[in-house]
Design a protein around this motif. Sequence first.
Motif, PDB file in Angstrom:
ATOM      1  N   ASN A 251       1.123  -0.657   0.154  1.00 34.89           N
ATOM      2  CA  ASN A 251      -0.134   0.038   0.313  1.00 34.89           C
ATOM      3  C   ASN A 251       0.581   1.438  -0.078  1.00 34.89           C
ATOM      4  O   ASN A 251       1.706   1.535   1.327  1.00 34.89           O
ATOM      5  N   ASN A 252       0.038   2.928  -0.676  1.00 33.98           N
ATOM      6  CA  ASN A 252       0.891   3.733  -0.897  1.00 33.98           C
ATOM      7  C   ASN A 252       0.516   4.483   0.120  1.00 33.98           C
ATOM      8  O   ASN A 252      -0.767   4.745   0.522  1.00 33.98           O
ATOM      9  N   PRO A 253       1.143   4.578   0.943  1.00 37.87           N
ATOM     10  CA  PRO A 253       0.822   5.867   2.510  1.00 37.87           C
ATOM     11  C   PRO A 253       0.349   6.810   1.801  1.00 37.87           C
ATOM     12  O   PRO A 253      -0.617   7.521   2.564  1.00 37.87           O
ATOM     13  N   ASP A 260      -6.724  10.742  -6.330  1.00 38.38           N
ATOM     14  CA  ASP A 260      -5.886  11.865  -6.042  1.00 38.38           C
ATOM     15  C   ASP A 260      -4.327  11.687  -6.768  1.00 38.38           C
ATOM     16  O   ASP A 260      -2.963  12.187  -7.024  1.00 38.38           O
ATOM     17  N   GLY A 261      -4.306  10.963  -7.767  1.00 38.45           N
ATOM     18  CA  GLY A 261      -3.387  10.671  -9.375  1.00 38.45           C
ATOM     19  C   GLY A 261      -1.906   9.858  -8.565  1.00 38.45           C
ATOM     20  O   GLY A 261      -1.309   9.783  -9.009  1.00 38.45           O
TER      21      GLY A 261
END
Length: 644
Positions: A251-253, A260-261
């Motif tokens: 996961n990308n925090p 949100d891009g």
Amino acid sequence: MQSIRTLLTGTTALAGICLFTAVATPAMAQQQPVSANTEQVQEVVVTGSRIKRRELSSTQPIQTITAADVDNKGFTNVADALNAIPTAGVGVTPTGDANAFSTGRNFVNLFNLGSQRTLTVINGRRVVGGNPSGLFTSGGAGMQVDFNTIPTAFIDKIETIQAGGAAVYGSDAIAGVVNVVLKKRYNGAELDAQYGVSSKGDAENYRLRASIGESFFDDRLNLAASYEFNETKALLASDRDYLAQACFFSNNPNDTGPKDGAPAQIGYCDRRNNTITAGGALTDATGKLVEANGQFFGFNTKGALVGLNSGIKRANYLYSGGDGLYLPALTALQTPVKRHLFTAMVNYDLSDDIHLSSSVFYNTTDATEPVNQPVYNTTQFGGIGTTSGALRLSLDNPFLTPEARAAIAARLPAGATHFGVNRASSDLVGGNNATDSTSETLRVNAAVDGRFSAFERDFNWNLFGSYGQSEGTFSQVQYHRDRFNFALDATKDASGKIVCADVTARANGCQPLNLFGNGLASKEALAYIRGDYVNDFEIRQTLFSGTFGGDLIELPAGWANFSSTYEYRKEEASFTPNEFAGKGLGRSAAIATLDGGYTTKELSVELLAPLVSPDFNWPLVHRLEAEGAYRKIDNSLAGKDEAW
């Protein structure tokens, strides 16, 4: 992979030592004398059919790998050559991690339909399988042919037809048929040595192959034999930098939503599971990891309780960096395999129209996993105190140092008497929890091929019989579940000696087990908890067949041909676990003994009718044929059926 091959034919010496002396008339294996019989016969049998054709053509897609292709690319196993073609799916091979019953095996899997749907034959005839039928066996219980048993010395070519052949051979040919075609004549002598090594200087591969053959009685009789030794070395994931980095996606925090891009996941490296360690990570009596300010605690190699580097949490049980479990060091990229293969062939022209042939194939294969994942006890796989759950231990355990006991008690709720440990145990079973695999295969066959002319037509016939037997063993050191629990429950006797708490178990040889740290258990304790997990298998195949075919009727475009075959086949197999495996005394489920077999009687007919030939000189049409196949089956288990 870099490869060095040395080919020695004729009378050859190296460093003043005679390595091999050929027969009086040395010749390369490819430079074979052609008998009068082969000069006259201009018909071939195309894989996927039993009709002899005057032209090498087929309506089915066929890929051909020649013996030169195999040698020029440095392949030492037929499976390696086949797995390089685009239609090959993910097979069962010694490359990569495999389950215990796949260790060292080589099964080809065309189109990823399952290796049990790819039929392997030699010279168009069935071969005894190498995959035992059992609950946990690999690649589907199809008794597939293990390509480790097929020698490379006498290969002429390997033909593969895709998605066809079921009407001629059966449902195990749904994905396709691999036909290993052997040379009918071999003259001369050859000593072949090959060494291969990766660009990193590891994963070595050795092959030594010796072949000899000679013709007698005006080339009517040909005798040939070969011996082949092949060994491949181990390779671990940690031996490769890009795998040793243990990179992964999580996961990308910075991802707040679809608009949100930011990508939902990004890459990280140094993947760890910091909830489990080789020395043991500390949990409370409920199985929850004990932590303070985000730091976990566990036992170092000497049994002291220390703070662990917890790394950075990326997802549940998934961290970057830290002291947790590092899987690349426990993951195999290549399992070492040793093979010995012996082949002998006899071909004899009884007359210009009758040919006798016989062959013997013998093979042994030994393989041992270099590493395997450890035996897990963690709350990820169950509650505390369960078979695979976290270990439940007493604060009074005498193997705890006073310092470790005080440190644990300080981190548990007041009055707690027990705690848990998440542990990855590679030190309990020896050999990194690896599986040893051995197998031995024998196949003998004999055939009579003939032809004759009658009623202004040419006919051919064949009688064939073979017997094959494959047997082997899968073995692994596991720990006895009940004994492990007895040994884990340690106390001190009146003299102050550390012993097993259970008096009955102690009387039966129980030895206390120290699991705090890594590699601290005594030899006596390990001998007490360990058991040999052994499964034996045997496969037997008996086959008799007869084929009759030839010209049927002459059409304007040429002769319509037919071929009819009757085949009787008996398949028998047994899978026998020892008491330890059969009763499920270790960590694995109990495995039942299997013993059975079946017989099948099959009648097949093929027709090939040319409708347009090149002689017609038709525009846009070179050749047009009508082709059909029908097979009737009478199976002792499945009953009767038809296929066309």
